[in-house]
Design a protein around this motif. Structure first.
Motif, short mmCIF file in Angstrom:
data_model
loop_
_atom_site.label_atom_id
_atom_site.label_comp_id
_atom_site.label_asym_id
_atom_site.label_seq_id
_atom_site.Cartn_x
_atom_site.Cartn_y
_atom_site.Cartn_z
N ILE A 1 0.83 -1.21 0.00
CA ILE A 1 0.00 0.00 0.00
C ILE A 1 0.86 1.25 0.00
O ILE A 1 0.61 2.21 -0.75
CB ILE A 1 -0.96 -0.01 1.22
N MET A 2 1.89 1.26 0.83
CA MET A 2 2.76 2.44 0.90
C MET A 2 3.54 2.65 -0.41
O MET A 2 3.76 3.78 -0.82
CB MET A 2 3.72 2.32 2.09
N LEU A 3 3.91 1.56 -1.07
CA LEU A 3 4.58 1.67 -2.36
C LEU A 3 3.64 2.29 -3.40
O LEU A 3 4.03 3.17 -4.17
CB LEU A 3 5.03 0.28 -2.84
N PHE A 4 2.39 1.86 -3.37
CA PHE A 4 1.40 2.44 -4.29
C PHE A 4 1.21 3.93 -3.99
O PHE A 4 1.11 4.75 -4.91
CB PHE A 4 0.06 1.70 -4.15
N GLN A 5 1.15 4.29 -2.71
CA GLN A 5 0.99 5.69 -2.34
C GLN A 5 2.16 6.53 -2.84
O GLN A 5 1.96 7.65 -3.32
CB GLN A 5 0.85 5.81 -0.82
N ARG A 6 3.37 5.99 -2.74
CA ARG A 6 4.54 6.72 -3.23
C ARG A 6 4.51 6.87 -4.74
O ARG A 6 4.83 7.94 -5.29
CB ARG A 6 5.82 6.00 -2.78
N GLN A 7 4.11 5.81 -5.44
CA GLN A 7 4.02 5.87 -6.90
C GLN A 7 2.93 6.84 -7.34
O GLN A 7 3.09 7.56 -8.33
CB GLN A 7 3.74 4.47 -7.47
N LEU A 8 1.84 6.87 -6.60
CA LEU A 8 0.75 7.80 -6.92
C LEU A 8 1.21 9.23 -6.75
O LEU A 8 0.93 10.10 -7.60
CB LEU A 8 -0.45 7.52 -6.00
N SER A 9 1.94 9.49 -5.66
CA SER A 9 2.46 10.83 -5.42
C SER A 9 3.48 11.23 -6.47
O SER A 9 3.58 12.41 -6.84
CB SER A 9 3.08 10.90 -4.02
N ALA A 10 4.23 10.25 -7.00
CA ALA A 10 5.25 10.53 -8.01
C ALA A 10 4.65 10.62 -9.42
O ALA A 10 5.37 10.90 -10.38
CB ALA A 10 6.32 9.46 -7.97
N GLY A 11 3.35 10.37 -9.54
CA GLY A 11 2.69 10.44 -10.84
C GLY A 11 3.01 9.28 -11.75
O GLY A 11 2.97 9.41 -12.99
N LYS A 12 3.33 8.11 -11.16
CA LYS A 12 3.72 6.95 -11.97
C LYS A 12 2.61 5.91 -12.09
O LYS A 12 2.87 4.79 -12.54
CB LYS A 12 4.97 6.30 -11.38
N ILE A 13 1.40 6.26 -11.68
CA ILE A 13 0.27 5.34 -11.80
C ILE A 13 -0.43 5.58 -13.14
O ILE A 13 -0.76 6.72 -13.48
CB ILE A 13 -0.72 5.52 -10.63
N ASN A 14 -0.68 4.52 -13.87
CA ASN A 14 -1.35 4.61 -15.17
C ASN A 14 -2.85 4.60 -14.96
O ASN A 14 -3.48 3.53 -14.87
CB ASN A 14 -0.91 3.43 -16.05
N HIS A 15 -3.45 5.79 -14.86
CA HIS A 15 -4.89 5.88 -14.59
C HIS A 15 -5.72 5.41 -15.77
O HIS A 15 -6.84 4.91 -15.59
CB HIS A 15 -5.26 7.32 -14.23
N GLU A 16 -5.22 5.57 -16.97
CA GLU A 16 -5.96 5.09 -18.14
C GLU A 16 -6.10 3.58 -18.11
O GLU A 16 -7.16 3.03 -18.45
CB GLU A 16 -5.24 5.52 -19.43
N GLU A 17 -5.04 2.88 -17.69
CA GLU A 17 -5.12 1.43 -17.57
C GLU A 17 -6.11 1.02 -16.48
O GLU A 17 -6.86 0.05 -16.64
CB GLU A 17 -3.73 0.87 -17.24
#
Length: 527
Positions: free
Chosen positions: A300-316
């Motif tokens: 969960i914390m890794l996902f939160q860090r990736q989200l904050s860094a803008g590395k989550i693919n929202h289109e996917e």
């Protein structure tokens, strides 16, 4: 021409050739049996205004107002009556149209799939590796970790479209992510098929339309806020309908008895931290214990860090959610037959075996239902009924997913106490010791004193731990009675489930007369 201007909701204006009528304060959109308004009536090009509060559905009042307006404004009674009737018709039509528009806005619009979306969803459902692909797609949709729970929950939500839906309760400590998991998996279900509730009144369920809840998913954020509706909720789960008898006065004032009936079936999902309080409801549900391990925390914390860094693919994420929703829309209610049901037995350790056995069989049917686009559709010669059959692969996939559920159903401890005991075992093994003290556990496992005392009381009562005297510190401490008991229980359940598969494989290698007779009833099969 008559013209009703409703631009200003608090001051409608209705004009005719002779009169100008203002409807002060607008109109009410409830109580359709009356049309109470406050009118300001004046003659065209005149400043003299006659104001009157009146029910336009009361003919006697209309007659009195007609004469009063005619006398005061010096207009013929025929003209006044005609204009008042026209006003009534205009307001009535406008109100009915607005009520209809409001009802439409409350209704969830059913999405019409395009040919491309239908093709894509069918190809996904026809894939032989459907369950694993679904698991992968759920992860891509934004559900972090909880691999077993999220797939179980998705399939339980899918069961709403069957004749015997399943239900689930998510359990865990405060802040563990129960509601988050439920809401994220619920995003994979079409909007028109689910109803989300936060707070419910005691009679809430009885005032839905008769078929409004049929084959719906009911999501309750916190069962603690729904205590007043737990009884009707249980009845809706078990009997698939609820009825309430109430006294009602008709238009003549006569009191009559009416029955409020709401039809199911429904699939219900809720969250709570208090497992023991909802025992009657939990007996009807799959209990999903939230993963509170350090590994899940790190995910969960890794996902939160990736989200904050803008590395989550929202289109996917959106594409994955849309595909799973479209798959749900393509699934159709169909009869399911399990030719291997007689060979499926549960371990003797399972509590409430009757209800648990029914859940086990229903879950296998859900797997079969979800894979309906891969199945032959059979027609029964005697009834003409269309149905699909469960395969051995369906049972094996169900067994893999349901192991944890059966394990919890076989455990005498509550979920929280079991998690504490397993953490305790891991701590002792890591430190190569067999005994422990309360202060040591509070310090190293960061457990509150009151919580630890509650755990110890239950563990002592069930003989999972015992008090012993430590010779080194000359004081009492605790010792685990049998460190391998939970592992032994896992092995027993695994062996019992595997034995079922073995029996089925032996039976299919040498078909019994019973299976032969069942197959003889099938006249044809269509893909």
């Amino acid at each position: 021409m008559n013209n009703l201007n409703t631009t200003n909701p608090n001051h409608y204006l209705f004009e005719t050739k002779h009169l100008k009528i203002a409807i002060l304060g607008g109109i009410r959109f409830n109580n359709l049996e009356a049309l109470r308004v406050t009118l300001g009536i004046s003659k065209q090009k005149s400043e003299q205004v006659l104001r009157q509060n009146i029910d336009l559905y009361n003919d006697t009042s209309i007659e009195k107002l007609t004469r009063k307006v005619a006398e005061r404004l010096e207009v013929g009674t025929t003209i006044v009556r005609r204009d008042l009737d026209s006003l009534t018709n205009e307001l009535e039509n406008y109100r009915l149209q607005e009520v209809e528009n409001q009802n439409k806005s409350y209704e969830k619009q059913v999405k019409v799939l395009t040919e491309k979306e239908i093709k894509q969803a069918k190809e996904f459902l026809q894939n032989q590796n459907l369950i694993n692909n679904t698991q992968e797609l759920i992860g891509k949709s934004g559900v972090i970790g909880e691999e077993v729970n999220r797939l179980l929950m998705y399939l339980i939500f899918t069961s709403r479209k069957t004749n015997n839906p399943l239900h689930c309760i998510s359990l865990g400590s405060s802040g563990a992510g129960k509601t988050h998991l439920q809401s994220k998996v619920a995003e994979l279900i079409p909007e028109e098929d689910k109803i989300e509730m936060t707070v419910l009144s005691a009679n809430a369920f009885y005032y839905f339309n008769r078929t409004e809840l049929q084959n719906k998913l009911i999501l309750i954020e916190d069962l603690d806020g729904a205590e007043s509706v737990l009884y009707p909720l249980r009845e809706l789960q078990s009997k698939k309908r609820i009825t309430k008898t109430v006294a009602h006065k008709d238009k003549k004032g006569t009191t009559k008895t009416i029955h409020l009936t709401v039809e199911g079936p429904v699939s219900v999902s809720g969250c709570t931290t208090q497992e023991s309080i909802y025992e009657d409801n939990s007996n009807r549900s799959f209990l999903l214990y939230i993963d509170e391990s350090e590994i899940q925390d790190e995910k969960i914390m890794l996902f939160q860090r990736q989200l904050s860094a803008g590395k989550i693919n929202h289109e996917e994420e959106h594409a994955s959610r849309d595909l799973l929703q479209n798959c749900q829309r393509l699934l159709k209610t169909i009869t399911i037959k399990n030719p291997f049901a007689e060979y499926l037995t549960l371990p003797n350790s399972v509590f409430k075996p009757r209800r648990t056995n029914a859940h086990y069989l229903q879950f296998i049917e859900v797997i079969t239902f979800y894979k309906q686009y891969q199945k032959f559709h059979h027609i029964d010669r005697e009834t003409g009924e269309e149905y699909i059959e469960t395969s051995i692969e369906d049972i094996q996939e169900a067994n893999e997913l349901i192991k944890e559920v059966l394990l919890r159903k076989s455990d005498t401890l509550t979920g929280a106490s079991r998690n504490h005991l397993e953490n305790l075992k891991e701590y002792l093994k890591r430190n190569n010791q067999t005994q422990f003290t309360n202060s040591e556990i509070r310090r190293n496992l960061r457990v509150k004193e009151t919580t630890l005392r509650r755990y110890n009381n239950q563990l002592l009562l069930e003989n999972y731990i015992k008090k012993v005297q430590n010779k080194n510190i000359k004081s009492f401490c605790y010792e685990i009675t049998n460190p391998d008991e939970y592992q032994d229980l896992k092995v027993m359940i695994n062996n019992a489930l595997q034995e079922c598969i073995t029996q089925i494989q032996l039976a299919t290698a040498q078909p019994t007369n019973h299976i032969k007779m069942a197959k003889s009833k099938q006249t044809k099969s269509i893909t």
